[in-house]
Write a protein that holds these residues in place. Structure first.
Motif, PDB file in Angstrom:
ATOM      1  N   LEU A 124      36.249 -89.846 -12.649  1.00 18.50           N
ATOM      2  CA  LEU A 124      35.157 -90.310 -13.136  1.00 18.50           C
ATOM      3  C   LEU A 124      35.271 -91.422 -14.222  1.00 18.50           C
ATOM      4  N   GLN A 125      36.206 -91.170 -14.859  1.00 18.77           N
ATOM      5  CA  GLN A 125      36.381 -92.083 -16.164  1.00 18.77           C
ATOM      6  C   GLN A 125      37.103 -93.305 -15.601  1.00 18.77           C
ATOM      7  N   ARG A 155      17.195 -84.547 -12.264  1.00 20.48           N
ATOM      8  CA  ARG A 155      18.389 -84.628 -11.434  1.00 20.48           C
ATOM      9  C   ARG A 155      18.996 -83.554 -11.289  1.00 20.48           C
ATOM     10  N   GLY A 210      16.693 -92.823 -22.648  1.00 22.15           N
ATOM     11  CA  GLY A 210      15.773 -93.840 -22.036  1.00 22.15           C
ATOM     12  C   GLY A 210      16.359 -95.255 -22.261  1.00 22.15           C
ATOM     13  N   LYS A 211      17.754 -95.327 -21.898  1.00 21.82           N
ATOM     14  CA  LYS A 211      18.263 -96.772 -21.753  1.00 21.82           C
ATOM     15  C   LYS A 211      17.702 -97.674 -20.422  1.00 21.82           C
ATOM     16  N   PHE A 217      31.525 -84.181 -10.516  1.00 19.42           N
ATOM     17  CA  PHE A 217      31.886 -83.893 -11.970  1.00 19.42           C
ATOM     18  C   PHE A 217      31.141 -83.028 -12.782  1.00 19.42           C
ATOM     19  N   GLY A 275      19.878 -89.328 -21.132  1.00 18.00           N
ATOM     20  CA  GLY A 275      18.278 -89.180 -21.188  1.00 18.00           C
ATOM     21  C   GLY A 275      17.708 -89.752 -22.225  1.00 18.00           C
TER      22      GLY A 275
HETATM   23  N1  LIG Z   1      31.787 -92.371 -18.842  1.00 19.81           N
HETATM   24  C1  LIG Z   1      31.274 -91.341 -18.479  1.00 19.81           C
HETATM   25  N2  LIG Z   1      31.738 -90.348 -18.394  1.00 19.81           N
HETATM   26  C2  LIG Z   1      30.719 -89.047 -18.131  1.00 19.81           C
HETATM   27  N3  LIG Z   1      29.540 -89.245 -17.506  1.00 19.81           N
HETATM   28  C3  LIG Z   1      29.176 -90.577 -17.551  1.00 19.81           C
HETATM   29  C4  LIG Z   1      29.910 -91.670 -18.085  1.00 19.81           C
HETATM   30  N4  LIG Z   1      28.935 -92.643 -18.185  1.00 19.81           N
HETATM   31  C5  LIG Z   1      27.702 -92.309 -17.547  1.00 19.81           C
HETATM   32  N5  LIG Z   1      27.804 -90.984 -16.990  1.00 19.81           N
HETATM   33  C6  LIG Z   1      26.741 -90.221 -16.529  1.00 19.81           C
HETATM   34  O1  LIG Z   1      26.057 -90.833 -15.590  1.00 19.81           O
HETATM   35  C7  LIG Z   1      24.768 -90.406 -15.548  1.00 19.81           C
HETATM   36  C8  LIG Z   1      24.071 -91.840 -15.717  1.00 19.81           C
HETATM   37  O2  LIG Z   1      22.677 -91.803 -15.534  1.00 19.81           O
HETATM   38  P1  LIG Z   1      21.797 -92.927 -16.235  1.00 19.81           P
HETATM   39  O3  LIG Z   1      22.149 -94.356 -15.846  1.00 19.81           O
HETATM   40  O4  LIG Z   1      20.379 -92.700 -15.873  1.00 19.81           O
HETATM   41  O5  LIG Z   1      22.080 -92.881 -17.660  1.00 19.81           O
HETATM   42  P2  LIG Z   1      21.473 -91.841 -18.707  1.00 19.81           P
HETATM   43  O6  LIG Z   1      22.687 -91.735 -19.801  1.00 19.81           O
HETATM   44  O7  LIG Z   1      21.016 -90.743 -18.224  1.00 19.81           O
HETATM   45  O8  LIG Z   1      20.600 -92.970 -19.322  1.00 19.81           O
HETATM   46  P3  LIG Z   1      19.011 -92.986 -19.797  1.00 19.81           P
HETATM   47  O9  LIG Z   1      19.216 -93.153 -21.162  1.00 19.81           O
HETATM   48  O10 LIG Z   1      18.481 -94.207 -18.979  1.00 19.81           O
HETATM   49  O11 LIG Z   1      18.275 -91.748 -19.430  1.00 19.81           O
HETATM   50  C9  LIG Z   1      24.675 -89.402 -16.624  1.00 19.81           C
HETATM   51  O12 LIG Z   1      24.374 -88.380 -16.245  1.00 19.81           O
HETATM   52  C10 LIG Z   1      25.559 -90.135 -17.421  1.00 19.81           C
HETATM   53  O13 LIG Z   1      25.805 -88.961 -18.254  1.00 19.81           O
END
Ligand SMILES: Nc1ncnc2c1ncn2[C@@H]1O[C@H](COP(=O)(O)OP(=O)(O)OP(=O)(O)O)[C@@H](O)[C@H]1O
Length: 206
Positions: free
Chosen positions: A53-54, A142, A12-13, A42, A10
């Motif tokens: 997931l990893q 979400r 904002g990437k 997950f 969250g």
């Molecule tokens: N290695 C990981 N292990 C567990 N969860 C992951 C991993 N990588 C990503 N996620 C999860 O996958 C989802 C990715 O969503 P998204 O690409 O929008 O990323 P975000 O981290 O929420 O980005 P943003 O900074 O854009 O809000 C998120 O719920 C994030 O926590």
């Protein structure tokens, strides 16, 4: 060239990746969320699905690393393999949601991959406080993320800070609490000034 955007859930990437890709003509690589076969499961049961997931993320992210290394374009990547392996996986292990043997197995694979991975030419880390992250996660709404526990987010945040304090490559830190790059052009300019200075050695102009 490889530019990477790092930051907690969250932060904002995705927004920043899109804006910078547009501004500099870089090719974006986004974290694929919609067709992730494990993410919803997950969030409903982390203990059961953490290892699956990893491995899924490690595979996807390693593919991207290889693609970036072989590309002549400048690619900007929304989240890196380092965050999976240095932040998310150890956090799940530390919070009792990944067993010792699964974590060891994962880590052995990651260490092997690391022998082939270079640091990006620039890492941009968005640092945001927990209240900012919670507000943004709620705002995007979400459904499966709404059950996320605060201690999960806090654990990730702590590990992000430890990782970044020790990070050895070229780095820019964006203050995600105050720098509202998505809403305010002046704030976005602060980010691009830092990037210009770091990548092209230009001093920011008023
Ligand atoms: N290695 C990981 N292990 C567990 N969860 C992951 C991993 N990588 C990503 N996620 C999860 O996958 C989802 C990715 O969503 P998204 O690409 O929008 O990323 P975000 O981290 O929420 O980005 P943003 O900074 O854009 O809000 C998120 O719920 C994030 O926590």
């Amino acid at each position: 060239m490889h530019i990477a955007i790092a930051g907690n859930i969250g932060s904002g990437k995705t927004t920043l990746t899109k804006m910078l890709a547009h501004r500099y003509g870089w090719t974006p690589r986004f974290e694929p969320v919609d067709n992730n076969p494990y993410l919803e499961d997950f969030y409903a049961d982390m203990k059961r699905w953490s290892f699956n997931l990893q491995i899924y993320f490690l595979n996807k992210r390693f593919k991207e690393v290889v693609e970036i290394a072989n590309s002549k374009e400048t690619i900007i990547q929304d989240r890196t393999i380092f965050e999976d392996a240095c932040i998310f996986a150890p956090n799940l292990h530390g919070q009792g949601m990944m067993s010792d043997r699964d974590f060891q197995n994962y880590k052995d694979l990651f260490d092997l991959m690391m022998s082939l991975v270079k640091l990006p030419e620039l890492m941009i880390y968005i640092r945001s406080s927990i209240p900012t992250l919670v507000a943004q996660i709620q705002k995007r709404g979400r459904e499966y993320e709404q059950t996320m526990r605060l201690d999960y987010l806090e654990g990730l945040s702590r590990r992000y800070e430890e990782w970044i304090a020790d990070y050895k490559g070229p780095l820019i830190v964006v203050d995600g609490d105050h720098c509202k790059f998505g809403d305010n052009p002046e704030d976005f300019k602060q980010v691009t000034d830092m990037i210009d200075a770091k990548l092209f050695g230009l001093f920011p102009m008023e």
